[in-house]
Design an enzyme around this catalytic site. Structure first.
Site, PDB file in Angstrom:
ATOM      1  N   GLU A 201     -61.867   3.228 -51.078  1.00 34.17           N
ATOM      2  CA  GLU A 201     -63.331   3.366 -51.114  1.00 34.17           C
ATOM      3  C   GLU A 201     -64.041   2.063 -51.433  1.00 34.17           C
ATOM      4  O   GLU A 201     -65.181   1.859 -51.020  1.00 34.17           O
ATOM      5  CB  GLU A 201     -63.726   4.443 -52.147  1.00 34.17           C
ATOM      6  CG  GLU A 201     -63.863   3.986 -53.606  1.00 34.17           C
ATOM      7  CD  GLU A 201     -62.574   3.464 -54.213  1.00 34.17           C
ATOM      8  OE1 GLU A 201     -61.491   3.767 -53.673  1.00 34.17           O
ATOM      9  OE2 GLU A 201     -62.635   2.727 -55.217  1.00 34.17           O
TER      10      GLU A 201
ATOM     11  N   ARG B 164     -63.564  -1.014 -50.411  1.00 38.07           N
ATOM     12  CA  ARG B 164     -63.908  -1.826 -49.238  1.00 38.07           C
ATOM     13  C   ARG B 164     -65.075  -1.208 -48.468  1.00 38.07           C
ATOM     14  O   ARG B 164     -65.817  -1.919 -47.806  1.00 38.07           O
ATOM     15  CB  ARG B 164     -62.660  -2.007 -48.357  1.00 38.07           C
ATOM     16  CG  ARG B 164     -62.112  -0.758 -47.762  1.00 38.07           C
ATOM     17  CD  ARG B 164     -60.659  -0.911 -47.322  1.00 38.07           C
ATOM     18  NE  ARG B 164     -59.741  -0.995 -48.469  1.00 38.07           N
ATOM     19  CZ  ARG B 164     -58.430  -1.145 -48.365  1.00 38.07           C
ATOM     20  NH1 ARG B 164     -57.863  -1.249 -47.180  1.00 38.07           N
ATOM     21  NH2 ARG B 164     -57.663  -1.205 -49.446  1.00 38.07           N
TER      22      ARG B 164
ATOM     23  N   LYS C 212     -67.847  -4.977 -56.786  1.00 35.78           N
ATOM     24  CA  LYS C 212     -67.518  -3.552 -56.618  1.00 35.78           C
ATOM     25  C   LYS C 212     -67.893  -2.781 -57.882  1.00 35.78           C
ATOM     26  O   LYS C 212     -67.379  -3.062 -58.954  1.00 35.78           O
ATOM     27  CB  LYS C 212     -66.015  -3.385 -56.324  1.00 35.78           C
ATOM     28  CG  LYS C 212     -65.531  -1.928 -56.325  1.00 35.78           C
ATOM     29  CD  LYS C 212     -64.058  -1.784 -55.939  1.00 35.78           C
ATOM     30  CE  LYS C 212     -63.558  -0.358 -56.103  1.00 35.78           C
ATOM     31  NZ  LYS C 212     -62.126  -0.202 -55.794  1.00 35.78           N
TER      32      LYS C 212
ATOM     33  N   LYS D   6     -55.867  10.669 -56.682  1.00 34.20           N
ATOM     34  CA  LYS D   6     -54.832   9.846 -57.313  1.00 34.20           C
ATOM     35  C   LYS D   6     -53.906  10.724 -58.157  1.00 34.20           C
ATOM     36  O   LYS D   6     -54.317  11.793 -58.604  1.00 34.20           O
ATOM     37  CB  LYS D   6     -55.491   8.815 -58.241  1.00 34.20           C
ATOM     38  CG  LYS D   6     -56.190   7.684 -57.514  1.00 34.20           C
ATOM     39  CD  LYS D   6     -56.736   6.677 -58.517  1.00 34.20           C
ATOM     40  CE  LYS D   6     -57.461   5.547 -57.797  1.00 34.20           C
ATOM     41  NZ  LYS D   6     -56.566   4.664 -57.037  1.00 34.20           N
TER      42      LYS D   6
HETATM   43  N1  BES Z   1     -59.474   1.099 -57.449  1.00 34.21           N
HETATM   44  C1  BES Z   1     -58.293   1.127 -56.676  1.00 34.21           C
HETATM   45  C2  BES Z   1     -57.412  -0.097 -56.877  1.00 34.21           C
HETATM   46  C3  BES Z   1     -56.826  -0.300 -58.252  1.00 34.21           C
HETATM   47  C4  BES Z   1     -55.535   0.089 -58.523  1.00 34.21           C
HETATM   48  C5  BES Z   1     -57.540  -0.941 -59.238  1.00 34.21           C
HETATM   49  C6  BES Z   1     -54.979  -0.116 -59.756  1.00 34.21           C
HETATM   50  C7  BES Z   1     -57.007  -1.149 -60.481  1.00 34.21           C
HETATM   51  C8  BES Z   1     -55.716  -0.745 -60.743  1.00 34.21           C
HETATM   52  C9  BES Z   1     -58.645   1.203 -55.189  1.00 34.21           C
HETATM   53  O1  BES Z   1     -59.816   1.859 -54.887  1.00 34.21           O
HETATM   54  C10 BES Z   1     -57.535   1.954 -54.524  1.00 34.21           C
HETATM   55  O2  BES Z   1     -57.374   3.097 -54.821  1.00 34.21           O
HETATM   56  N2  BES Z   1     -56.798   1.275 -53.644  1.00 34.21           N
HETATM   57  C11 BES Z   1     -55.726   1.887 -52.940  1.00 34.21           C
HETATM   58  C12 BES Z   1     -55.959   1.692 -51.464  1.00 34.21           C
HETATM   59  C13 BES Z   1     -55.010   2.457 -50.590  1.00 34.21           C
HETATM   60  C14 BES Z   1     -55.201   3.941 -50.714  1.00 34.21           C
HETATM   61  C15 BES Z   1     -55.230   2.019 -49.156  1.00 34.21           C
HETATM   62  C16 BES Z   1     -54.436   1.202 -53.368  1.00 34.21           C
HETATM   63  O3  BES Z   1     -54.434  -0.015 -53.478  1.00 34.21           O
HETATM   64  O4  BES Z   1     -53.487   1.905 -53.619  1.00 34.21           O
HETATM   65 ZN    ZN Z   2     -61.260   1.879 -56.344  1.00 36.17          ZN
HETATM   66 MN    MN Z   3     -59.553   3.937 -54.703  1.00 37.64          MN
END
Ligand code: BES
Ligand code: ZN
Ligand code: MN
Length: 501
Positions: free
Chosen positions: A352, A354, A268, A280
């Site tokens: 995003e 996935r 990724k 976020k």
């Molecule tokens: N890049 C983030 C995941 C992440 C979180 C990486 C904290 C490193 C530290 C990923 O793209 C994300 O935002 N995931 C969300 C998915 C959800 C909105 C379905 C998550 O895990 O909250």
């Molecule tokens: Zn991400």
């Molecule tokens: Mn994300």
């Protein structure tokens, strides 16, 4: 880093800083530490009886030797309880000691690799040497940064004291392995620690091209036009609100041209993740410059593979983009079509990773990958589940999973399997498209894996969610605060295992 091997007496080794170890709950200092203690008129044992030195894992105590032995200083580092000692703890303890020394401006350290550990435990000389050298090289790492005054200090030389009866071939093998593993891990850390404005998809593609040229890999960078022609709607969709265009990076190493088997590493490469229109929260958003740690791990592993030239074919596929906010955002409710032909309902623009990996995995299959391992900072949920010590892994194939688990264990990287039960398929069922990218709160990290599994289809596949392990907030053993370079060594070890090395 220069590594020198000597069979000199520990008390005769002229160095800036001698590192010795001590285990918790020991009545007396042993082995090399005992010899140094005696030469220092029992100062270490005095500190132990004063409880200033306890032997707790990673505890460091600096002594100045005042000419009593040839080294200027002695750094006593704790290994924790002896019966709980593992090779990973040795790597961590030496890492902590080396970082402590580096921060004091010390550029040279020496330590002894004792037969004691080799004899008492089940690890061999190669493993023991590898762990300590990795400890020094990884623990003393620091990112140069962008200050006018460069504060970077580093260990330039490490002197290893060994017994004459230890096999020189094994020592050298341990040093070589450590050097390759540490150099590639540091490379990955450098990429991840870069600020987002200096690590865009284009810059990441340039770095990948440099590695490829240096190692004689085949390299292809697909730009926006190519992606449009190929119908990579998922990667394009995530990238469409950013001024920096998305790219797909492909590196190919052919170590076994006779074979049709190709190991595909998919990383990724989100160089910044704002969350998209479902933005976020502001706190810690800056950490999302590290959302390309999967890509960095894949590039680090490829660099090491280029160095070691194992007898196996390996392909790296890295979808890279920025997840930004603009007039042209993906919106919840949108439906996009992926390279595989499957349509995807966007439920959450922050899921995003996935999406771009869906195109990455499908493209790796299209290019002939017969086994796929994806590495991604995919979900916050894996941090809730496993914390910052352990990478969550998932699979559609037990054999490949066992290979990755073994490789991880040999590398000192912790992984734990998340279930991929059939019942979880309902997470990706959409009313309007073939799949959807989010199903709310339950089992978030498993949802991510299930979604990716739909694109791996029947190609053997393992998913590594490194969201918790890719960075560390505080210094931690062989990992200084910041990027850890996690998964580089597991991927490398997996490739070596498939090559029979
Ligand atoms: N890049 C983030 C995941 C992440 C979180 C990486 C904290 C490193 C530290 C990923 O793209 C994300 O935002 N995931 C969300 C998915 C959800 C909105 C379905 C998550 O895990 O909250
Ligand atoms: Zn991400
Ligand atoms: Mn994300």
């Amino acid at each position: 880093m220069k590594i020198t091997v000597t069979t000199e007496l520990i008390t005769s080794v002229a160095t800036d800083c001698l590192i010795v170890t001590y285990c918790e709950d020991q009545d007396a200092v042993k082995g090399y530490t005992n010899r140094v203690d005696k030469a220092l008129d029992g100062r270490i044992s005095q500190l132990i009886s004063d409880k200033e030195v306890t032997g707790k894992l990673g505890e460091v105590t600096m002594l100045h030797n005042w000419g009593k032995i040839a080294s200027k200083r002695t750094l006593v580092v704790g290994l924790g309880k002896e019966e709980k000692l593992t090779i990973d703890k040795i790597r961590d303890a030496i890492g902590t000691a080396a970082r402590y020394a580096a921060k004091k401006g010390i550029t040279q350290v020496a330590f002894a690799v004792s037969n004691y550990y080799v004899e008492r435990k089940f690890w061999n000389t190669v493993d023991a040497v590898q762990a300590v050298v990795e400890g020094v090289e990884l623990g003393s790492y620091s990112f140069p940064g962008y200050k006018k005054e460069n504060e970077k200090c580093c260990i330039e030389e490490c002197i290893m004291i060994v017994k004459p009866e230890m096999e020189r071939g094994a020592i050298d093998a341990g040093i070589t392995r450590a050097d390759v593993a540490a150099t590639s891990t540091r490379l990955a850390r450098d990429l991840v620690n870069e600020p987002g404005n200096l690590m865009t998809p284009e810059i990441l593609a340039k770095k990948a091209t440099e590695i490829a040229q240096n190692r004689n890999f085949e390299v292809t960078i697909l730009n926006k036009k190519d992606l449009e022609q190929l119908g990579m709607g998922a990667l394009l969709g995530v990238g469409q609100a950013s001024a920096n265009e998305p790219k797909m990076i492909v590196l190919k190493y052919s170590g076994d041209p006779e074979s049709k088997d190709i190991l595909g590493f998919v990383g990724k490469g989100v160089t910044f993740d704002s969350g998209g229109i479902q933005v976020k929260p502001d706190e810690h958003m800056g950490d999302m410059k590290t959302d390309m740690a999967g890509a960095a791990a894949v590039l680090g592993a490829m660099d090491a593979i280029g160095e070691l030239q194992p007898h196996v074919n390996v392909m790296a596929v890295i979808p890279t983009c920025e997840n930004m906010i603009g007039a042209n955002n993906l919106k919840p409710g949108d439906v996009i079509s992926s390279f595989s032909g499957k349509t995807i309902e966007i439920v959450h623009t922050d899921a995003e990773g996935r999406l771009i990996l869906a195109d990455g995995i499908s493209y790796a299959k299209h290019l002939g990958a017969t086994k796929i391992i994806d590495v991604a900072t995919l979900t916050g949920s894996v941090i809730s589940a496993l914390g910052h010590t352990t990478t969550g892994i998932m699979c559609n194939n037990r054999d490949l999973l066992e290979e990755v688990k073994t490789a991880a264990r040999l590398s000192g990287e912790k992984v734990w399997e998340l279930p991929n039960f059939e019942e979880y398929q309902e997470f990706i069922e959409s009313k309007i498209a073939d799949v959807k990218n989010d199903a709310g709160r339950p089992a978030g990290c498993i949802q991510g894996g299930v979604f990716l599994g739909a694109f791996a289809e029947d190609t053997p596949w393992v998913h590594m969610d490194i969201a918790g392990t890719a960075t560390t907030e505080k210094d931690n053993g062989h990992n200084p605060a910041g990027a850890t370079g996690v998964a580089v060594r597991t991927l490398l070890q997996t490739a070596l295992r498939f090559s029979g090395q």
